[in-house]
Design a protein around this motif. Structure first.
Motif, PDB file in Angstrom:
ATOM      1  N   THR A  44     -11.736   8.352  -7.227  1.00 40.77           N
ATOM      2  CA  THR A  44     -11.121   7.663  -6.103  1.00 40.77           C
ATOM      3  C   THR A  44      -9.621   7.638  -6.335  1.00 40.77           C
ATOM      4  N   VAL A  45      -8.874   8.136  -5.357  1.00 37.20           N
ATOM      5  CA  VAL A  45      -7.420   8.142  -5.424  1.00 37.20           C
ATOM      6  C   VAL A  45      -6.924   7.149  -4.387  1.00 37.20           C
ATOM      7  N   THR A  46      -6.087   6.212  -4.817  1.00 39.62           N
ATOM      8  CA  THR A  46      -5.535   5.209  -3.907  1.00 39.62           C
ATOM      9  C   THR A  46      -4.028   5.394  -3.822  1.00 39.62           C
ATOM     10  N   VAL A  47      -3.530   5.499  -2.594  1.00 41.41           N
ATOM     11  CA  VAL A  47      -2.102   5.611  -2.347  1.00 41.41           C
ATOM     12  C   VAL A  47      -1.704   4.399  -1.526  1.00 41.41           C
ATOM     13  N   SER A  48      -0.667   3.684  -1.964  1.00 38.48           N
ATOM     14  CA  SER A  48      -0.209   2.509  -1.216  1.00 38.48           C
ATOM     15  C   SER A  48       1.309   2.550  -1.071  1.00 38.48           C
ATOM     16  N   PHE A  49       1.756   2.013   0.064  1.00 39.87           N
ATOM     17  CA  PHE A  49       3.179   1.953   0.370  1.00 39.87           C
ATOM     18  C   PHE A  49       3.536   0.524   0.751  1.00 39.87           C
ATOM     19  N   PRO A  50       4.795   0.123   0.524  1.00 39.17           N
ATOM     20  CA  PRO A  50       5.209  -1.211   0.957  1.00 39.17           C
ATOM     21  C   PRO A  50       5.219  -1.269   2.480  1.00 39.17           C
ATOM     22  N   LEU A  51       4.894  -2.430   3.014  1.00 38.90           N
ATOM     23  CA  LEU A  51       4.874  -2.644   4.450  1.00 38.90           C
ATOM     24  C   LEU A  51       6.293  -2.913   4.931  1.00 38.90           C
ATOM     25  N   VAL A  52       6.774  -2.081   5.854  1.00 40.94           N
ATOM     26  CA  VAL A  52       8.140  -2.211   6.354  1.00 40.94           C
ATOM     27  C   VAL A  52       8.101  -2.220   7.880  1.00 40.94           C
ATOM     28  N   LYS A  53       8.858  -3.155   8.497  1.00 40.56           N
ATOM     29  CA  LYS A  53       8.960  -3.218   9.945  1.00 40.56           C
ATOM     30  C   LYS A  53      10.426  -3.442  10.304  1.00 40.56           C
ATOM     31  N   ASP A  54      10.949  -2.609  11.180  1.00 39.53           N
ATOM     32  CA  ASP A  54      12.339  -2.710  11.620  1.00 39.53           C
ATOM     33  C   ASP A  54      13.325  -2.698  10.450  1.00 39.53           C
ATOM     34  N   GLY A  55      13.006  -1.932   9.420  1.00 41.93           N
ATOM     35  CA  GLY A  55      13.912  -1.795   8.290  1.00 41.93           C
ATOM     36  C   GLY A  55      13.833  -2.909   7.265  1.00 41.93           C
ATOM     37  N   PHE A  56      12.959  -3.896   7.487  1.00 38.77           N
ATOM     38  CA  PHE A  56      12.814  -4.996   6.549  1.00 38.77           C
ATOM     39  C   PHE A  56      11.432  -4.959   5.920  1.00 38.77           C
ATOM     40  N   GLU A  57      11.385  -5.203   4.636  1.00 37.22           N
ATOM     41  CA  GLU A  57      10.107  -5.224   3.928  1.00 37.22           C
ATOM     42  C   GLU A  57       9.370  -6.516   4.256  1.00 37.22           C
ATOM     43  N   TRP A  58       8.105  -6.404   4.597  1.00 32.67           N
ATOM     44  CA  TRP A  58       7.269  -7.565   4.924  1.00 32.67           C
ATOM     45  C   TRP A  58       6.283  -7.793   3.811  1.00 32.67           C
ATOM     46  N   GLN A  59       5.939  -9.013   3.579  1.00 30.59           N
ATOM     47  CA  GLN A  59       4.929  -9.364   2.591  1.00 30.59           C
ATOM     48  C   GLN A  59       3.582  -9.433   3.304  1.00 30.59           C
ATOM     49  N   ALA A  60       2.639  -8.611   2.880  1.00 30.81           N
ATOM     50  CA  ALA A  60       1.315  -8.611   3.495  1.00 30.81           C
ATOM     51  C   ALA A  60       0.602  -9.922   3.189  1.00 30.81           C
ATOM     52  N   GLN A  61      -0.118 -10.434   4.173  1.00 27.38           N
ATOM     53  CA  GLN A  61      -0.883 -11.664   3.994  1.00 27.38           C
ATOM     54  C   GLN A  61      -2.182 -11.338   3.285  1.00 27.38           C
TER      55      GLN A  61
END
Length: 62
Positions: A44-61
């Protein structure tokens, strides 16, 4: 450990660059890639990226 070594392939005509290229792209976008060996068969290969909206990084709930 062989997955992380460039120029290693199980294919007769493989160059062994596939995961190296993926790793480079993922890390260029501040992402992470991880591998987990399955108990029965495969990987199993997992790829994850930071959540970004409108150029700002968001913290996932969670």
């Amino acid at each position: 450990e062989k997955l992380k070594v460039p120029l290693t392939s199980t294919k007769e005509n493989g160059m062994g660059l596939g995961l190296t290229i993926v790793k480079t792209i993922v890390e260029a976008h501040q992402g992470k890639i991880s591998f987990k060996r399955n108990t029965d068969v495969g990987l199993t290969v997992t790829v994850s990226f930071p959540l970004v909206k409108d150029g700002f990084e968001w913290q996932a709930q969670k």
